[in-house]
Scaffold this active site. Structure first.
Site, PDB file in Angstrom:
ATOM      1  N   CYS A 164       0.697  -1.035   0.004  1.00  0.00           N
ATOM      2  CA  CYS A 164       0.103  -0.066  -0.222  1.00  0.00           C
ATOM      3  C   CYS A 164       0.939   1.209  -0.108  1.00  0.00           C
ATOM      4  O   CYS A 164       0.604   2.149  -0.814  1.00  0.00           O
ATOM      5  CB  CYS A 164      -0.887  -0.160   1.285  1.00  0.00           C
ATOM      6  SG  CYS A 164      -2.096   1.398   1.195  1.00  0.00           S
ATOM      7  N   CYS A 165       1.953   1.265   1.021  1.00  0.00           N
ATOM      8  CA  CYS A 165       2.858   2.470   1.119  1.00  0.00           C
ATOM      9  C   CYS A 165       3.467   2.588  -0.433  1.00  0.00           C
ATOM     10  O   CYS A 165       3.651   3.795  -1.046  1.00  0.00           O
ATOM     11  CB  CYS A 165       3.957   2.196   2.046  1.00  0.00           C
ATOM     12  SG  CYS A 165       3.233   2.499   3.539  1.00  0.00           S
ATOM     13  N   CYS A 174      -1.284   8.067   7.298  1.00  0.00           N
ATOM     14  CA  CYS A 174      -2.575   7.857   6.984  1.00  0.00           C
ATOM     15  C   CYS A 174      -3.682   7.429   7.711  1.00  0.00           C
ATOM     16  O   CYS A 174      -3.019   6.600   9.135  1.00  0.00           O
ATOM     17  CB  CYS A 174      -2.354   6.647   5.819  1.00  0.00           C
ATOM     18  SG  CYS A 174      -1.488   7.330   4.284  1.00  0.00           S
ATOM     19  N   CYS A 228      -3.789   3.475   9.265  1.00  0.00           N
ATOM     20  CA  CYS A 228      -2.335   3.034   9.784  1.00  0.00           C
ATOM     21  C   CYS A 228      -1.785   3.976  11.114  1.00  0.00           C
ATOM     22  O   CYS A 228      -0.503   3.784  11.284  1.00  0.00           O
ATOM     23  CB  CYS A 228      -1.149   2.833   8.804  1.00  0.00           C
ATOM     24  SG  CYS A 228      -1.863   1.578   7.508  1.00  0.00           S
ATOM     25  N   CYS A 267       7.394   4.117   5.932  1.00  0.00           N
ATOM     26  CA  CYS A 267       6.614   4.037   4.851  1.00  0.00           C
ATOM     27  C   CYS A 267       7.146   3.354   3.652  1.00  0.00           C
ATOM     28  O   CYS A 267       6.340   2.822   2.551  1.00  0.00           O
ATOM     29  CB  CYS A 267       5.840   5.211   4.453  1.00  0.00           C
ATOM     30  SG  CYS A 267       6.752   6.414   3.832  1.00  0.00           S
TER      31      CYS A 267
END
Length: 235
Positions: free
Chosen positions: A116-117, A197, A200, A223
């Site tokens: 995702c990062c 975010c 998280c 990240c």
């Protein structure tokens, strides 16, 4: 000059320099080339944003909107940019086609936070930094983890990263913000000493590490934009 040698020379040159001097010289360093400030507009970001605004308000500032940020962060980004008179704030985000292909439901973070990062932060930033020879970060040694031995200047891939606040303490940050009456991120008062975010980031109590609320209950501490060298890149 090889970038590793350039970084080493700048570390020697600025070993006793204050942060403002480091930022000013980095922005003017012809051997590094064009430099941008990459800012999260997070809990401590306003310090470097203010320094840059005092030196050159036209400095490129890159802000990554992952599309999963707190609404407070997006509002803070706009308000701080306007207050400081920053004229070249570049809001970037993930590639739309890549998001539709890899995270159409917005739940990739539940299965793989690194992926995702990479999708929402690392790849967009790499594209945005293409025209630059160096970039300024707000990382500090006191934040621990991979940052504990942070140099002022470092080579990453084919660029120079500049960490003007590497040897600052949390008190140094607070003192600077108080001295210049800088606006605080609104989530700090709600128990978020470090802001990322929404999915998280959790609150952290005063006895915890300030970044304890980032990727809580996992071994992840970064990240990905500060992990070097990146996969597939030259060392």
């Amino acid at each position: 000059m090889p970038l590793k040698e350039l970084a080493e020379r700048r570390n020697i040159l600025h070993r006793k320099s204050d942060a403002q001097t480091i930022v000013k010289h980095a922005l003017e360093d012809v051997q590094i080339g064009k430099v941008a400030l990459v800012s999260s507009f997070g809990a401590e970001a306003v310090v470097l944003l203010h320094m840059v605004s005092e030196i050159d308000k036209n400095t490129p500032v890159i802000f990554i909107d992952t599309e999963m940020l707190f609404p407070e962060t997006l509002t803070y980004q706009r308000e701080v940019s306007e207050k400081l008179g920053l004229t070249d704030v570049r809001v970037i985000g993930p590639d739309r086609s890549e998001v539709l292909e890899q995270d159409v439901d917005g739940i990739l973070h539940q299965a793989d936070t690194d992926a995702c990062c990479d999708l929402r932060k690392t790849r967009p930033l790499e594209k945005a930094l293409g025209e630059f020879g160096g970039w300024i970060t707000g990382r500090k040694r006191y934040q621990g983890g991979q940052r504990a031995q942070l140099p002022l200047f470092e080579k990453e891939d084919r660029k120079i990263k500049i960490n003007p606040l590497a040897n600052w303490s949390a008190q140094d940050v607070a003192d600077y913000m108080n001295q210049h009456d800088l606006p605080r991120h609104p989530l700090i008062a709600q128990g978020y000493p470090s802001v990322g975010c929404m999915p998280c980031t959790t609150r952290a109590n005063v006895l915890e590490d300030p970044r304890a609320g980032r990727w809580r209950d996992s071994e992840k501490t970064e990240c990905g934009i500060h992990n070097a060298p990146r996969k597939g890149k030259a060392a």
